[in-house]
Write an enzyme that holds these catalytic residues in place. Sequence first.
Site, PDB file in Angstrom:
ATOM      1  N   ASP A   1       4.403  -6.250   3.810  1.00 41.42           N
ATOM      2  CA  ASP A   1       3.975  -5.205   4.736  1.00 41.42           C
ATOM      3  C   ASP A   1       4.321  -5.542   6.185  1.00 41.42           C
ATOM      4  OD1 ASP A   1       2.824  -2.791   5.464  1.00 41.42           O
ATOM      5  OD2 ASP A   1       0.768  -3.541   5.437  1.00 41.42           O
TER       6      ASP A   1
ATOM      7  N   GLU B   1      -4.858   1.656   3.113  1.00 45.12           N
ATOM      8  CA  GLU B   1      -4.695   0.499   3.994  1.00 45.12           C
ATOM      9  C   GLU B   1      -4.633   0.920   5.450  1.00 45.12           C
ATOM     10  OE1 GLU B   1      -2.431  -2.523   6.377  1.00 45.12           O
ATOM     11  OE2 GLU B   1      -1.976  -0.419   5.977  1.00 45.12           O
TER      12      GLU B   1
ATOM     13  N   HIS C   1       4.653   4.466  12.100  1.00 45.12           N
ATOM     14  CA  HIS C   1       3.643   5.473  12.469  1.00 45.12           C
ATOM     15  C   HIS C   1       4.172   6.543  13.421  1.00 45.12           C
ATOM     16  CE1 HIS C   1       0.155   2.384  11.614  1.00 45.12           C
ATOM     17  NE2 HIS C   1       1.065   2.448  10.648  1.00 45.12           N
TER      18      HIS C   1
ATOM     19  N   ASP D   1      -0.376   4.472   0.895  1.00 40.11           N
ATOM     20  CA  ASP D   1      -0.746   5.527   1.837  1.00 40.11           C
ATOM     21  C   ASP D   1       0.078   5.394   3.119  1.00 40.11           C
ATOM     22  OD1 ASP D   1      -2.220   3.110   2.583  1.00 40.11           O
ATOM     23  OD2 ASP D   1      -3.311   4.383   4.005  1.00 40.11           O
TER      24      ASP D   1
ATOM     25  N   HIS E   1       0.833  -1.206   0.000  1.00 46.32           N
ATOM     26  CA  HIS E   1       0.000   0.000   0.000  1.00 46.32           C
ATOM     27  C   HIS E   1       0.863   1.249   0.000  1.00 46.32           C
ATOM     28  CE1 HIS E   1       0.507   1.048   4.348  1.00 46.32           C
ATOM     29  NE2 HIS E   1       0.610  -0.251   4.511  1.00 46.32           N
TER      30      HIS E   1
END
Length: 414
Positions: A198, A175, A384, A80, A78
């Site tokens: 991922d 995602e 993150h 994003d 993904h």
Amino acid sequence: MQNIIDRFISYVTVDTESDPNSNTCPSTEKQWNLANQLVEELKQIGLDDVTIDENAYIMATLPSNVKHDVPTIGFIAHFDTSPDFSGANVKPQIVKNYDGGDIILNQEQNIVLSPSYFKDLLQYKGQTLITTDGTTLLGADDKAGITEIVSAMEYLIQHPEIKHGTIKIGFTPDEEIGRGAHLFDVEKFGADWAYTMDGSQIGELEYENFNAGYAKLTFSGKSVHPGYAKGKMINSILLANKFLSKLPKDEVPQKTTGYEGFFHVHHITGSIEESVVELIIRDHSMKKYLQRKKLIEKIAKKINKKYSKKFGGDILKYEIGNQYFNMREKIEPVMHIVDIAEQAMKDLGIKPLIKAIRGGTDGSQLSYKGLPCPNIFAGGHNFHGKYEYVPVESMQKATEVIVKIAELTATRYE
């Protein structure tokens, strides 16, 4: 290796943060910037059938170069990045020959990436790390995965002596807000199975994840002047607190690990007359997951029974739903797809780390849509947030794993 560095940096410097409050797909217009860039790059390296649909889902094909029938496999990532931390103006820093000490991410703000806190750093001593500058996330989740897939396809195109069947690749938006697989066209993709690139540290291979649900609880109350409230006031905030006190106190994210499930309260808003509690429910075991949902319902019904006469009806309205399920159920009947990935790692001198994901993945939803889809490491750590980093050598190894999986699959079906 420089090619991987350059490609990765060209991706992470494009802001693709997704937005859970948007109803569009992709959820942010800026995701199109990298999506369109990827489409052009896939065409340039020589892939066939490069497409992008109205929702920014990208697909492409590397045709088979063998005469015998080989199952079509896929690789998915993904583009994003998480809305948990800023993905704008990412300024990657390259740390060559990491010495095992503290890494100053931002001297002005005294932001330090230290092995005294992040012990995983020490296993990458002597390697090249890419970090943030301390003000944004990096975006290795999952632009490292995209880098590895594109690099592997480019390598296979440039080395036709490596035999492989038809390979499909897919890149998805959104995602990070749980929608990456929602509009993924499995039939159009046309693969027998696939792998999401991922995961985190080198060696990770995952085919289990949480069963996931949510609950939204709306507590009503009655507001009366506090000086004259005896026997009349019902404080919805206290009702919400009473409900939460009935949940197992140690079954929370910060006190669980491995296969242990949890309840996680992530939002509370409240006043005397109305309080709303939102929480998520997680467990690898379907039996325990269903028990967790029943516990919430049981507590809610007890509260309603206790206050129904005084309030004049249900004082607590609740919604309990499913988000995704453990992909193990769909992977176990086709465990050879995990075996191939495991063998690819072993052939490359990588120790496979087969474990359950304490979270979800596009692979879970895709598996339930008919595309069995285990998850493979992409190499990044501390996703993150500002302490995110990725060893370049891990991205190189992930690229090699993709190539080896393609080769082993072709060999297995000779």
